[in-house]
Design a protein around this motif. Sequence first.
Motif, PDB file in Angstrom:
ATOM      1  N   THR A  21      43.564  44.348  32.464  1.00 53.84           N
ATOM      2  CA  THR A  21      42.341  44.098  31.686  1.00 53.84           C
ATOM      3  C   THR A  21      41.672  42.813  32.166  1.00 53.84           C
ATOM      4  OG1 THR A  21      43.410  45.100  29.769  1.00 53.84           O
ATOM      5  CG2 THR A  21      41.394  43.880  29.362  1.00 53.84           C
ATOM      6  N   LEU A  24      40.037  43.583  35.424  1.00 53.02           N
ATOM      7  CA  LEU A  24      38.833  44.408  35.246  1.00 53.02           C
ATOM      8  C   LEU A  24      37.662  43.597  34.702  1.00 53.02           C
ATOM      9  CD1 LEU A  24      40.188  47.744  33.731  1.00 53.02           C
ATOM     10  CD2 LEU A  24      39.143  47.414  35.969  1.00 53.02           C
ATOM     11  N   ILE A 249      33.193  49.722  32.037  1.00 55.45           N
ATOM     12  CA  ILE A 249      34.592  49.335  31.944  1.00 55.45           C
ATOM     13  C   ILE A 249      34.789  47.824  32.105  1.00 55.45           C
ATOM     14  CG2 ILE A 249      36.818  49.591  33.095  1.00 55.45           C
ATOM     15  CD1 ILE A 249      36.170  52.032  31.628  1.00 55.45           C
ATOM     16  N   SER A 252      33.202  45.733  29.150  1.00 55.79           N
ATOM     17  CA  SER A 252      33.988  45.913  27.944  1.00 55.79           C
ATOM     18  C   SER A 252      35.307  45.136  28.021  1.00 55.79           C
ATOM     19  CB  SER A 252      34.249  47.399  27.736  1.00 55.79           C
ATOM     20  OG  SER A 252      35.126  47.603  26.665  1.00 55.79           O
ATOM     21  N   SER A 253      35.909  45.098  29.230  1.00 56.07           N
ATOM     22  CA  SER A 253      37.150  44.330  29.401  1.00 56.07           C
ATOM     23  C   SER A 253      36.917  42.852  29.133  1.00 56.07           C
ATOM     24  CB  SER A 253      37.702  44.501  30.815  1.00 56.07           C
ATOM     25  OG  SER A 253      38.023  45.843  31.050  1.00 56.07           O
ATOM     26  N   THR A 256      36.905  42.316  25.560  1.00 58.83           N
ATOM     27  CA  THR A 256      38.278  42.401  25.063  1.00 58.83           C
ATOM     28  C   THR A 256      39.005  41.079  25.257  1.00 58.83           C
ATOM     29  OG1 THR A 256      38.262  44.699  25.785  1.00 58.83           O
ATOM     30  CG2 THR A 256      40.368  43.761  25.177  1.00 58.83           C
TER      31      THR A 256
END
Lengths: 281, 263
Positions: A21, A24, A249, A252-253, A256
Amino acid sequence: MFLLPMVVYLILWRVIPLLYTVFLSLNDWNLVRRSGRTFTGLENYVRLLSDTRFHDSLWISFFFMVVATGIQTVLGTGLALATDRSFRGKSFVQGSLLLPMFLTPVAVGSIWYILFQPSIGPFNHLLSLAGIPAINWLGSASTALWAIIIADTWQWTPFIYLLVLSALQGIPETIIEAAQIDRASDFVIVRRIILPMIKGTILVAALLRAMEAFRVFPKIYVMTGGGPGRATEAASILIYKTAFRFFEIGYSSAMTIIMLVLLMTAYGFYLKVVRKVSVEY
Amino acid sequence: MVIVVALIWTLFPLYYLFLTSVKSIRTIMERPPRLIVWPSFETYEHIIFKEQFYQFFVNSFIIASGSTILALIIGGTAAFAFSHWKFRGKEPLFLVSMVGRMFPPITTLIPIYLMVKFSNLVDTHIALILIYASFQVPLVLLILRDFFSQVPRELSESAYIDGCSPWQVFVRIILPLAKNGIVAAAILCFVEAWNEFIFALVLTSFKAKTAPVVLATYIENEGALQWGTLAALGVWTVMPMLLFMLFLKKFLIRGLTLGALKG
């Protein structure tokens, strides 16, 4: 070897994905575009700095966390104090009061989705008896988040209740009896003796609850999907949408990771409190 | 008085869910809402047989039991090592395993989605079983370490002297004596796996879809059309938890208190 399976398993399913993560989050990768993944360094984070939608979502999560945890802590503690004595049907009452915390969050969301419906739910009927016009609870921006907070309170007040109750049961009866002999009123006993003894547990329970509340997902997903507009779009909902509706992706990582950093800070604080509390006992 | 209000507040929403599921379409829409009706179980028949929703409950059941068993094996063996062995770096390793429980599952959602996708495991039971087990291993470790260390050291030591291997000690002595702990850990794992939503939502589409995902997508798609069906699905989804609470309350509460306070 007895330890090896666990170590391997946790590394494979928890540690490597977490590191991935992080990796990414340093890339631009949209699953729909054919161009694939390109390394962009900290670009995603720079973009997040000026992304008001993300800031709003963090604020919603934070607001939700503080208000929901606050209400639940007060109610849970109050209930524990009220039911920590012997009365008829005690086991039934305690069991019933604990029930909601074991139920599937999605199902709890649907229960309250039904209850809050203007057409078939009971609330608007009660309001109309009092002469108040109907409210579209989940459909208007000013009430939707509160409706979710109420649903969350229904489910998780029992969590605080359970932990405080178990702390209350650890208080030796002799202390309370001594105070009663000295003619201390119930209020004084609670205020001066019981609360100081259980305040560590209350704090620990509230912090645990807060960390969970910050990442609330299923209830919002079911009850409003983040709407109306973006009124209930908490960070977890935005992260989900960014990854699985917009297929961003990498971006969004990065979100996160920000969320993780915030939660880890809270967790560090929590560990400090736990250590202090266990020293006190 | 407080207790009565609290009971109504807690039980009324559940009652209303059940009520909605057994009302006929006409009575659902009645104003004021009726609070007592003669139950009709048509919606249940409808969802179980016509729409074949039972398939999704079977899925939930397979996935929750599979991940529980896997987590018990992996976490149980580790808990044995942590409670009955001495080795270097024991405490740090234990703490590190626990931190795994504290960083929330959503932080690994994207990589795990990619991993599962590229290994062609999307929409399979096994993918969710493996993932859920990884969330539950720390919980099992936490609970079972506590229960295992209550087994007197003398018992296991005398078994070693009699020539038992560590495996035999674990299987024949520790496990039978920690039955309650194992049940508590198993129930808690099952509940968590049954209730999990976001991974199931992302990783299943039809074959391995679980009950909460069916319920949530039903609201998204049919929303305000079929209140009775929606409510009946909700009742089905919470049914195992209600049964646990009815028959295994002691274990559930014990495991949860332990898991929360020691975590």
